[in-house]
Design a protein around this motif. Structure first.
Motif, PDB file in Angstrom:
ATOM      1  N   GLU A  57       0.831  -1.150   0.013  1.00  0.00           N
ATOM      2  CA  GLU A  57      -0.125   0.126   0.134  1.00  0.00           C
ATOM      3  C   GLU A  57       0.913   1.204  -0.012  1.00  0.00           C
ATOM      4  N   ILE A  58       1.843   1.292   0.770  1.00  0.00           N
ATOM      5  CA  ILE A  58       2.904   2.292   0.641  1.00  0.00           C
ATOM      6  C   ILE A  58       3.439   2.617  -0.497  1.00  0.00           C
ATOM      7  N   GLY A  59       3.679   1.485  -1.417  1.00  0.00           N
ATOM      8  CA  GLY A  59       4.218   1.777  -2.636  1.00  0.00           C
ATOM      9  C   GLY A  59       3.160   2.077  -3.439  1.00  0.00           C
ATOM     10  N   ALA A  60       2.239   1.738  -3.349  1.00  0.00           N
ATOM     11  CA  ALA A  60       1.072   2.411  -4.259  1.00  0.00           C
ATOM     12  C   ALA A  60       0.603   3.868  -4.036  1.00  0.00           C
ATOM     13  N   LEU A  61       1.052   4.257  -2.733  1.00  0.00           N
ATOM     14  CA  LEU A  61       0.655   5.869  -2.395  1.00  0.00           C
ATOM     15  C   LEU A  61       1.578   6.569  -3.179  1.00  0.00           C
ATOM     16  N   LYS A  62       2.845   5.992  -3.672  1.00  0.00           N
ATOM     17  CA  LYS A  62       3.756   6.761  -4.152  1.00  0.00           C
ATOM     18  C   LYS A  62       4.218   8.048  -3.501  1.00  0.00           C
ATOM     19  N   ALA A  63       4.358   7.969  -2.257  1.00  0.00           N
ATOM     20  CA  ALA A  63       4.520   9.316  -1.510  1.00  0.00           C
ATOM     21  C   ALA A  63       5.519  10.227  -2.099  1.00  0.00           C
ATOM     22  N   ASN A  64       6.854   9.652  -2.339  1.00  0.00           N
ATOM     23  CA  ASN A  64       7.669  10.224  -2.903  1.00  0.00           C
ATOM     24  C   ASN A  64       7.490  11.105  -4.218  1.00  0.00           C
ATOM     25  N   GLU A  65       6.760  10.355  -5.161  1.00  0.00           N
ATOM     26  CA  GLU A  65       6.225  11.209  -6.370  1.00  0.00           C
ATOM     27  C   GLU A  65       5.422  12.241  -5.987  1.00  0.00           C
ATOM     28  N   ILE A  66       4.667  11.819  -5.141  1.00  0.00           N
ATOM     29  CA  ILE A  66       3.495  13.018  -4.626  1.00  0.00           C
ATOM     30  C   ILE A  66       4.452  14.295  -4.100  1.00  0.00           C
ATOM     31  N   LYS A  67       5.663  13.910  -3.342  1.00  0.00           N
ATOM     32  CA  LYS A  67       5.974  14.998  -2.696  1.00  0.00           C
ATOM     33  C   LYS A  67       7.079  15.833  -3.395  1.00  0.00           C
ATOM     34  N   THR A  68       7.734  14.742  -4.228  1.00  0.00           N
ATOM     35  CA  THR A  68       8.926  15.512  -5.034  1.00  0.00           C
ATOM     36  C   THR A  68       8.259  15.957  -6.568  1.00  0.00           C
ATOM     37  N   SER A  69       7.272  15.512  -6.920  1.00  0.00           N
ATOM     38  CA  SER A  69       6.885  15.723  -8.217  1.00  0.00           C
ATOM     39  C   SER A  69       5.680  16.494  -8.458  1.00  0.00           C
ATOM     40  N   ARG A  70       4.441  15.772  -7.862  1.00  0.00           N
ATOM     41  CA  ARG A  70       3.118  16.235  -8.085  1.00  0.00           C
ATOM     42  C   ARG A  70       2.857  17.420  -7.362  1.00  0.00           C
ATOM     43  N   ILE A  71       3.040  17.479  -6.119  1.00  0.00           N
ATOM     44  CA  ILE A  71       2.749  18.762  -5.307  1.00  0.00           C
ATOM     45  C   ILE A  71       3.977  20.041  -5.789  1.00  0.00           C
ATOM     46  N   PRO A  72       4.859  19.884  -5.864  1.00  0.00           N
ATOM     47  CA  PRO A  72       5.803  21.093  -6.573  1.00  0.00           C
ATOM     48  C   PRO A  72       5.143  21.416  -8.010  1.00  0.00           C
ATOM     49  N   ALA A  73       4.880  20.451  -8.760  1.00  0.00           N
ATOM     50  CA  ALA A  73       4.238  20.896  -9.984  1.00  0.00           C
ATOM     51  C   ALA A  73       2.995  21.412  -9.792  1.00  0.00           C
ATOM     52  N   ALA A  74       2.083  21.166  -8.945  1.00  0.00           N
ATOM     53  CA  ALA A  74       0.809  21.746  -8.690  1.00  0.00           C
ATOM     54  C   ALA A  74       1.102  23.335  -8.303  1.00  0.00           C
ATOM     55  N   GLY A  75       1.864  23.434  -7.297  1.00  0.00           N
ATOM     56  CA  GLY A  75       2.535  24.802  -7.049  1.00  0.00           C
ATOM     57  C   GLY A  75       2.755  25.810  -7.925  1.00  0.00           C
ATOM     58  N   GLN A  76       3.667  25.138  -8.911  1.00  0.00           N
ATOM     59  CA  GLN A  76       4.346  26.026  -9.840  1.00  0.00           C
ATOM     60  C   GLN A  76       3.187  26.224 -10.925  1.00  0.00           C
ATOM     61  N   GLU A  77       2.029  25.481 -11.040  1.00  0.00           N
ATOM     62  CA  GLU A  77       0.880  25.830 -12.014  1.00  0.00           C
ATOM     63  C   GLU A  77       0.002  26.934 -11.134  1.00  0.00           C
ATOM     64  N   LEU A  78      -0.124  26.780 -10.045  1.00  0.00           N
ATOM     65  CA  LEU A  78      -0.789  28.012  -9.103  1.00  0.00           C
ATOM     66  C   LEU A  78       0.060  29.135  -9.256  1.00  0.00           C
TER      67      LEU A  78
END
Lengths: 127, 212
Positions: free
Chosen positions: B68-89
């Protein structure tokens, strides 16, 4: 409008765009002496250096909010009589009641138009 | 303790009853050790199987948690998804600010224009109106940027929901950090409610009624 248009007005907002909008609206009304500040602390500093005839302030700013600025102004004997209008997106009834209790002279809910701003200024000065 | 173990201890008791200390040989000691070992064997077997079952269950749970932790992909969220969303905003804020400034500059230019020469005044108005039209094109791009942010939020919501369900997470009361606690306390104390989702909760006319 019998409001003294020569009196200095202080616009307090952390968004330059909003300061620019209010500044232009005030110029249209006829005010010429318009200063601005980005938060309550900066505004308080300016108010202690220059006597303003009117303060138009946003609520949500950092570090000092417009609500805190209002309370500070009302507590300061040298500033307590300064007319104060809150212009804010804080539209909950508790906000309006709290501002009124703290001594605000009028309250404008964003978004607003030129007519609303003018009518509230007139109301504050009893026209 | 099982009946078998009781029988073993009875055997040890009988052995010791029938032996005198001065008659005890090495063979007797070995026999006693063997009886003792047999008596404890079942105990250890029972304990081992219970512990083994427990450990297998724990290992299975850890394995499913790892999945489940693997499926969460927390590192991807932290290092990629959230920064990208922040840049978009951030880009949305910059685009709207730039467009607003452009439009206000046009309005200011029109307000300051000299209307005594109709032809020049008309040309200036038309020019400024075209700039306003162009500036309004920001809405298309910002709309797309915001859609990407919403998509990211939905993805995070799906992953976190799945993870919470998988581990049967229970909500803790209070705040997760002192900083969060301080932010919430400041919001509550200074009535920082922010804009309401469906427009002002108290209309301007309702506010006016409170300032007669």
């Amino acid at each position: 409008m019998a409001v003294d248009l020569t009196m200095p007005v202080l616009v307090v907002d952390d968004y330059n765009t909003m300061i620019r909008i209010i500044r232009n609206l005030l110029k249209q009304i006829g005010f010429q002496d318009i200063d601005d500040a980005a938060d309550g602390t900066a505004a308080l500093g300016k108010m202690r250096e220059k006597r303003y005839g009117l303060v138009i302030s946003d609520w949500n700013m950092e570090p000092m909010t417009g609500y805190e600025l209002l309370k500070e102004v009302r507590l300061d004997p040298g500033l307590s009589k300064t007319p104060f209008i809150m212009v804010t997106a804080e539209s909950k009834t508790e906000n309006v009641i709290a501002a009124k209790k703290a001594g605000v002279n009028n309250y404008i809910v964003k978004p607003f138009n030129a007519q609303t701003l003018q009518s509230k200024i007139e109301a504050v000065f009893g026209d | 303790m099982s009946r078998t173990n009781t029988e073993h201890f009875t055997a040890i008791y009988d052995f010791l009853q029938n032996k005198r200390a001065d008659e005890t040989t090495l063979a007797d000691v070995l026999e006693l050790a063997e009886i003792s070992a047999r008596s404890m064997q079942r105990f250890y077997e029972d304990m081992d199987s219970a512990v083994y079952r427990e450990l297998r269950e724990i290992a299975g749970y850890i394995e499913s948690l790892k999945r489940e932790i693997g499926a969460l992909k927390a590192n991807e969220i932290k290092t990629s998804r959230i920064p990208a969303a922040g840049q978009e905003l951030s880009a949305v804020c910059k685009a709207t600010e730039a467009a607003t400034n452009t439009i206000m500059e046009c309005a200011e230019a029109v307000m300051a224009a000299d209307s005594r020469e109709p032809a020049a005044y008309k040309a200036l108005i038309e020019e400024q109106m075209m700039i306003i039209f162009e500036a309004c094109s920001f809405q298309d791009i910002t709309g797309q940027r915001i859609s990407k942010v919403v998509e990211t939020l939905q993805l995070i919501d799906e992953r976190v929901s799945r993870f919470a369900k998988a581990i049967a997470a229970r909500e803790n009361s209070g705040h997760s950090s002192e900083a969060e606690s301080a932010r919430e306390e400041r919001k509550r104390r200074l009535l920082l409610n922010g804009p309401q989702l469906n427009g002002p909760e108290t209309s301007q006319s309702e506010v006016d009624a409170m300032f007669p």
